[in-house]
Design an enzyme around this catalytic site. Structure first.
Site, short mmCIF file in Angstrom:
data_model
loop_
_atom_site.label_atom_id
_atom_site.label_comp_id
_atom_site.label_asym_id
_atom_site.label_seq_id
_atom_site.Cartn_x
_atom_site.Cartn_y
_atom_site.Cartn_z
CD GLU A 148 40.80 33.77 -2.98
OE1 GLU A 148 41.02 33.68 -4.19
OE2 GLU A 148 40.53 34.72 -2.02
CD1 TRP A 169 63.18 40.46 -3.95
CD2 TRP A 169 61.70 41.03 -5.49
NE1 TRP A 169 63.10 39.32 -4.86
CE2 TRP A 169 62.17 39.49 -5.74
CE3 TRP A 169 60.69 41.54 -6.60
CZ2 TRP A 169 61.70 39.02 -6.62
CZ3 TRP A 169 60.39 40.82 -7.35
CH2 TRP A 169 60.61 39.38 -7.54
CB THR A 188 38.14 36.49 -6.65
OG1 THR A 188 38.00 35.93 -8.17
CG2 THR A 188 38.22 35.14 -5.74
CE LYS A 237 64.45 39.79 -9.52
NZ LYS A 237 64.66 38.27 -9.62
#
Length: 542
Positions: free
Chosen positions: A332, A442, A186, A437
């Protein structure tokens, strides 16, 4: 009742045998520095892959040792894709855009034994090599001085010299289909990179999904332009899909800028391509400035890595007849997990609304949404949660690490936050670490970015959350204006008004020459936040 079907292992070698025999006349075409294109048939690639496998055996690669590649997209890299996993070793693609420290960490973590190196990248690898003691052999493509790579205990050879004299056939061994065929790491934006091992079985099944009509629909009539680097999630599986289907492969080598890509498309007429949105944004800008080029051969452009702006898809389709299809996945997930192919019977408004999503899962992949309390969130198009995924080509663990927080009862926790509608189309609203936030509510940085990118004077925009005394966090918009354009914060804020809730509207703005990006072309929000914390960004407050 017990099945009597033949139990034939699903392996990379099976893909290679099929591609190099049944589709032996298909070709790998590679762009050269002088602008010409060299070509080799799949049959020739098969013969050279056999020579490479014999040569690797001769230098001690006998089991599942890791053979690293530090290369661009070209025929020699395709030969490594064929030879290394098929002989039972593990192909480990190294990313040349990583820092030297990350290269050393990854090379040591993977315990690489051999590195196949593109000569143009030698200056990047040379400083790291002394710090990766497991490497005993370096094979270099191209004509360069090998001296800087030499050190005690390391053999350094030219690629053609390495292959010379070895047999052009290889008896590919029977390997366990669940053993590792390849591995990628990654990008490591939140810590050390993590290794993901792809099994032979997962690679085979993922290739079938890419060839499927509801996947990338790769067939023997196609020419696949693999712009997405072969060191990133195995080039999204395009190489193996091409060998499975018999599609030509068109490889741009190191030439990933808009001008050489457009010229390559115009001359070689590929039908399928894959790359991240920033590449296609650059291509669009080049085409608008150089309208004499013809890119209409492209019937499908798979685009992923980050959210694809709707205006980008519409501009390509309406002006150039090129269909960009948004796909979603990650290292992944091999990476294909979902693709945005709306049903044909929808009206234009519904069609484009679904085209703007990350798509719905391809066959074999399951998705679910989970809230912070660990409860399943309904797929109603409104409820938001973290996306979790499972399937036969989804990793169940990282190499050499226990990371229980990334897995939940057999499901991979992606770290992506979003919603899923009744048709199972996924819309990402943010990475979990990037959600803003503000005052307990949100704000989606992704949605703000996509809207800002739709402004005619904005080339690209990234949005991060920054500390605020009253609201805890507020959005900061980091904007790159198009050449010759002048944009002001109040004008952009007005442009957003009515498109999002009023409390989403940023009051902090910053204009830069370029948004920093990660090694795989995504906005580097971690770096942007660090730059803001250091006071390196010239912020304008409204």
């Amino acid at each position: 009742m017990q099945s009597t079907m033949m139990n034939i292992p699903l392996t990379t070698a099976a893909i290679v045998r099929h591609g190099t025999t049944i589709h032996g006349s298909a070709r790998v075409r590679t762009l050269q520095p002088d602008g010409t294109v060299r070509s080799g048939s799949f049959a020739e690639v098969g013969r050279r892959s056999a020579q490479l496998a014999h040569a690797l055996r001769s230098c001690g690669v006998t089991g599942d040792e890791r053979v690293a590649t530090f290369m661009w997209n070209n025929q020699e890299h395709v030969e490594a894709y064929c030879a290394v996993p098929s002989m039972g070793a593990v192909l480990h693609t190294l990313n040349p855009r990583l820092t030297a420290e990350q290269l050393v960490y990854i090379g040591n973590h993977a315990e690489d034994k051999v590195v196949i190196l593109d000569g143009s990248l030698a200056p990047l690898l040379a400083p790291a090599l002394p710090q990766i003691p497991s490497v005993h052999t370096v094979i270099v493509t191209g004509q360069i001085d090998l001296t800087p790579l030499r050190r005690d205990g390391v053999t350094v050879l030219g690629y053609e010299e390495f292959l010379a004299g070895h047999p052009e056939t290889f008896d590919w061994p029977e390997v366990d289909e669940v053993s590792a065929a390849a591995m990628c790491y990654t990008s490591g934006t939140t810590g050390n990179p993590k290794g993901v091992a792809y099994s032979h079985r997962s690679t085979y099944l993922h290739s079938m999904a890419a060839c499927a009509a509801d996947g990338l629909s790769v067939t023997g009539d196609d020419c696949v332009l693999a712009i997405v680097p072969m060191f990133h999630a195995n080039a999204w599986g395009l190489v193996y899909a091409a060998f499975m289907a018999g599609a030509d492969l068109l490889m741009p080598d190191r030439f990933l800028q808009a001008e050489p890509i457009v010229r390559l498309v115009s001359a070689e007429r590929p039908t399928i391509a894959g790359a991240v949105p920033t590449i296609w944004s650059d291509v669009l800008n080049y085409l608008e400035a150089n309208p004499e080029h013809d890119v209409s051969s492209l019937q499908l452009v798979a685009c992923g890595g980050s959210a694809v702006p709707l205006h980008l898809m519409q501009a390509f389709e309406n002006k150039y007849g090129v269909r960009i299809v948004q796909a979603w996945g990650m290292t992944e997930t091999s990476p294909l997990a979902a693709i945005a192919r709306p049903p044909a019977a929808l009206d234009p408004e519904q069609h484009w609304a679904l085209r703007a999503t990350q798509g719905r899962p391809v066959a074999g992949v399951e998705l679910r949404l989970m809230d912070d309390e660990g409860s399943v969130v309904p797929h109603d198009g409104e409820s938001v949660g973290e996306i979790q995924v499972r399937g036969p080509w989804i990793t169940g663990s990282y190499v050499g690490e226990e990371d229980a927080e990334k897995f939940d009862g057999g499901w991979l926790r992606t770290g992506d936050v979003g919603r899923i509608d009744e048709r199972s189309f996924v819309t990402l609203t943010d990475r979990a670490k990037d959600v803003i936030k503000s005052g307990g509510e949100w704000i989606s940085s992704v949605e703000l970015e996509l809207l800002l990118a739709g402004h005619p004077d904005v080339l690209e925009a990234s949005v991060i959350g920054v500390p605020d005394e009253k609201w805890q966090e507020r959005p900061l918009a980091v904007v790159v204006a198009r050449d010759g354009a002048t944009v002001a914060p109040d004008h952009l804020r007005e442009f957003l008004t009515g498109k999002v809730a009023k409390w989403w509207l940023p009051e902090r703005w910053c204009f830069v020459a370029e948004v920093p990006k990660t090694s795989v072309g995504k906005f580097d929000k971690k770096l942007l936040r660090a730059m803001h914390a250091r006071g390196d960004l010239a912020v304008i407050d409204l």
